[in-house]
Design a protein around this motif. Structure first.
Motif, PDB file in Angstrom:
ATOM      1  N   ASN A   1     -10.355  66.980   9.029  1.00 36.24           N
ATOM      2  CA  ASN A   1      -9.952  67.810  10.171  1.00 36.24           C
ATOM      3  C   ASN A   1      -8.453  68.089  10.157  1.00 36.24           C
ATOM      4  O   ASN A   1      -8.009  69.144  10.603  1.00 36.24           O
TER       5      ASN A   1
ATOM      6  N   LYS B   1     -21.794  66.483   9.051  1.00 35.32           N
ATOM      7  CA  LYS B   1     -21.849  66.025  10.449  1.00 35.32           C
ATOM      8  C   LYS B   1     -21.484  64.541  10.620  1.00 35.32           C
ATOM      9  O   LYS B   1     -20.679  64.198  11.496  1.00 35.32           O
TER      10      LYS B   1
ATOM     11  N   THR C   1     -17.362  74.483  14.613  1.00 28.93           N
ATOM     12  CA  THR C   1     -17.123  75.095  15.939  1.00 28.93           C
ATOM     13  C   THR C   1     -15.880  74.520  16.624  1.00 28.93           C
ATOM     14  O   THR C   1     -15.410  75.063  17.612  1.00 28.93           O
ATOM     15  N   THR C   2     -15.351  73.406  16.064  1.00 26.59           N
ATOM     16  CA  THR C   2     -14.128  72.848  16.674  1.00 26.59           C
ATOM     17  C   THR C   2     -12.864  73.369  15.968  1.00 26.59           C
ATOM     18  O   THR C   2     -11.765  72.882  16.205  1.00 26.59           O
ATOM     19  N   TYR C   3     -13.039  74.311  15.068  1.00 25.73           N
ATOM     20  CA  TYR C   3     -11.875  74.887  14.364  1.00 25.73           C
ATOM     21  C   TYR C   3     -11.004  75.631  15.381  1.00 25.73           C
ATOM     22  O   TYR C   3     -11.521  76.350  16.231  1.00 25.73           O
TER      23      TYR C   3
ATOM     24  N   ILE D   1     -24.236  71.477   6.707  1.00 21.12           N
ATOM     25  CA  ILE D   1     -23.937  70.958   8.051  1.00 21.12           C
ATOM     26  C   ILE D   1     -24.405  69.504   8.170  1.00 21.12           C
ATOM     27  O   ILE D   1     -23.688  68.642   8.681  1.00 21.12           O
TER      28      ILE D   1
ATOM     29  N   GLY E   1     -17.958  63.831  11.185  1.00 24.79           N
ATOM     30  CA  GLY E   1     -17.300  64.441  12.338  1.00 24.79           C
ATOM     31  C   GLY E   1     -16.722  65.807  12.039  1.00 24.79           C
ATOM     32  O   GLY E   1     -15.808  66.258  12.732  1.00 24.79           O
ATOM     33  N   TYR E   2     -17.238  66.459  10.991  1.00 19.43           N
ATOM     34  CA  TYR E   2     -16.729  67.805  10.690  1.00 19.43           C
ATOM     35  C   TYR E   2     -17.684  68.848  11.245  1.00 19.43           C
ATOM     36  O   TYR E   2     -18.856  68.904  10.875  1.00 19.43           O
ATOM     37  N   ASP E   3     -17.149  69.652  12.136  1.00 18.33           N
ATOM     38  CA  ASP E   3     -17.990  70.645  12.793  1.00 18.33           C
ATOM     39  C   ASP E   3     -17.164  71.935  12.889  1.00 18.33           C
ATOM     40  O   ASP E   3     -16.087  71.943  13.494  1.00 18.33           O
TER      41      ASP E   3
ATOM     42  N   GLN F   1     -19.221  81.984   9.530  1.00 25.68           N
ATOM     43  CA  GLN F   1     -20.369  81.287   8.945  1.00 25.68           C
ATOM     44  C   GLN F   1     -21.496  82.290   8.653  1.00 25.68           C
ATOM     45  O   GLN F   1     -22.091  82.286   7.573  1.00 25.68           O
TER      46      GLN F   1
ATOM     47  N   TYR G   1     -14.519  76.185   5.604  1.00 28.09           N
ATOM     48  CA  TYR G   1     -14.691  74.911   4.882  1.00 28.09           C
ATOM     49  C   TYR G   1     -13.542  74.721   3.901  1.00 28.09           C
ATOM     50  O   TYR G   1     -13.744  74.244   2.776  1.00 28.09           O
TER      51      TYR G   1
END
Ligand code: HEM
Length: 406
Positions: free
Chosen positions: A8, A318, A325-327, A314, A321-323, A24, A94
């Protein structure tokens, strides 16, 4: 620091200019076209080589081999061009995974470019030499090219797969505590995934041949016997190709990491079902079916595959903790607008014009004179290109003036 935090932290601090899910979606969509041309190229190249070794002067194999040599020649350029878009979208959402994977196998990432160049040159050598009565030894160029293309696919696969395994990055970076910056290893290969994706080249060239036979129905220099030969060969390749590719897919389904929820995931099984449906359809295909429909069906399979790859990614990321949508999002409407108008205006109108022109021209024997609507499309394409260049420069100059003088 755990690897999830590292990932992150490695994100681009500038953030992304629109919601990450948009990128995406575009990544999934554009990858379909990349892989479609990978499949067409590899399938056509394989068939060109087979035909080359089974040819006799004037027979159908000789003709088909020469035609497929040209298809693969054009296919390589298109798979490269169409690979750029998903590459850019992967790098947007990514970026930590893609860059780490590339750096960990740096030599291979660079070798990818050179092997692709050598492979393509080698295919051109085969293309120039593969004509009626060609000498047998020129086949070696085709074999070298095909082998290098398969190696490039393997490098692409390893780079994609390593990006899914952040838990192992430290071991690859510093095995036994000793830092290894050579980038000389492909650290992870998932053979069933590689074989499955690459193997779809067989049914792909099958459905292509069915469309090919249909396309040339308007030309008297492609006799009905030759077209029938291409169509029935295509039908067999498509039937067997879709059927056999179930095997590596099922193996891939069974080796997903336990607890990731992938083995029972409906999208994976939808992919398997789509292969069964295509195989069944190809088995029962009759002459009344429009020749382009199987290609549409094949693209449907690839759409499910593209979606499945993303579901797999995904699920792998996951737990760390890589998602996406939190970018961080820093909405930039002008660039988003410029992007979409370019995509639709240039991609749609200019690309559409070229495609229509090529499609119509190829169906006519001898000189082609553009119909009214094709000519108008051409004028529209030139106009939109002019507008695009003007907007592009005006936008750049406006920003430069604002930042430098105001
Ligand atoms: C002969 C050349 C090539 C072959 C055979 C090939 C094949 C493949 C294959 C099999 C995959 C899927 C890997 C997997 O999911 O396991 C893939 C993915 C991909 N390829 Fe290619 N490719 C080639 C050239 C290129 C080029 C030149 C580009 C870029 C300009 C490109 C961009 C991509 C991208 C962006 C992905 C997806 C990566 C990801 O999602 O992580 N490929 N390619």
């Amino acid at each position: 620091m755990d690897i999830g935090t590292v990932m992150n932290t490695m994100r681009d601090p500038a953030g992304v200019p629109a919601h990450p899910v948009l990128f995406q979606g575009l990544m999934i969509l554009t990858w379909i076209f990349h892989i479609a041309f990978v499949h067409l190229t590899l399938g056509a190249a394989g068939l060109a080589i087979y035909g080359f070794h089974h040819r006799a002067t004037g027979n159908d194999w000789e003709r088909l081999s020469m035609a497929m040599t040209k298809v693969a020649k054009v296919g390589v350029s298109l798979l490269i061009v169409l690979g750029v878009a998903p590459l850019l979208f992967t790098q947007v959402i990514y970026d930590p995974q893609w860059y780490v994977s590339n750096v960990l196998s740096g030599r291979w990432a660079i070798a990818f470019i050179f092997t692709l160049i050598v492979g393509y040159c080698s295919w051109f050598a085969f293309y120039y030499a593969n004509h009626e009565g060609a000498k047998k030894h020129i086949g070696i160029f085709a074999w070298i090219a095909l082998a290098l293309f398969c190696l490039d696919g393997l490098i692409m696969h390893a780079l994609s797969y390593q990006a899914l395994l952040p838990g192992q990055w430290m071991n690859w970076y510093a095995p036994g505590g000793m830092v290894d910056t050579s980038g000389s290893a492909l650290h992870a290969i998932q053979w069933p995934r590689y074989v499955f994706i690459m193997g779809l080249s067989v049914p792909a060239v099958g459905v292509f041949l069915i469309a090919y036979a249909h396309y040339f129905a308007t030309r008297s220099d492609r006799e009905p016997e030759y077209r029938q030969f291409a169509r029935s060969l295509g039908q067999r390749l498509a039937y067997w190709g879709f059927s056999v590719s179930l095997i590596p897919l099922l193996v891939w389904q069974l080796i997903h990491p336990s607890g990731a929820g992938l083995t029972a995931h409906p999208v994976g099984w939808l992919l398997a079902l789509s292969l069964v449906a295509m195989a069944y359809w190809m088995r029962r295909l009759n002459d009344r079916t429009h020749g382009y429909l199987p290609v549409a069906g094949g693209l449907g399979v690839l759409a499910v595959l593209a979606l499945w790859r993303e579901v797999v990614r995904i699920a792998h990321l996951k737990p760390f903790g890589y998602d996406i949508t939190t970018y961080t999002v820093h909405v930039d409407w002008p660039s988003t607008l410029l992007f979409f108008t370019t995509f639709i205006g240039l991609g749609g109108l200019v690309g559409g014009f070229y495609l229509t022109l090529l499609y119509r021209a190829g169906r006519v024997q001898g000189l082609y004179t553009a119909e009214r609507f094709v000519a108008r499309l051409g004028t529209g394409a030139v106009a939109v290109l002019g507008v695009w260049i003007a907007v592009f420069f005006a936008y750049g100059i406006a920003i430069w003036v604002r930042n430098s003088f105001l």
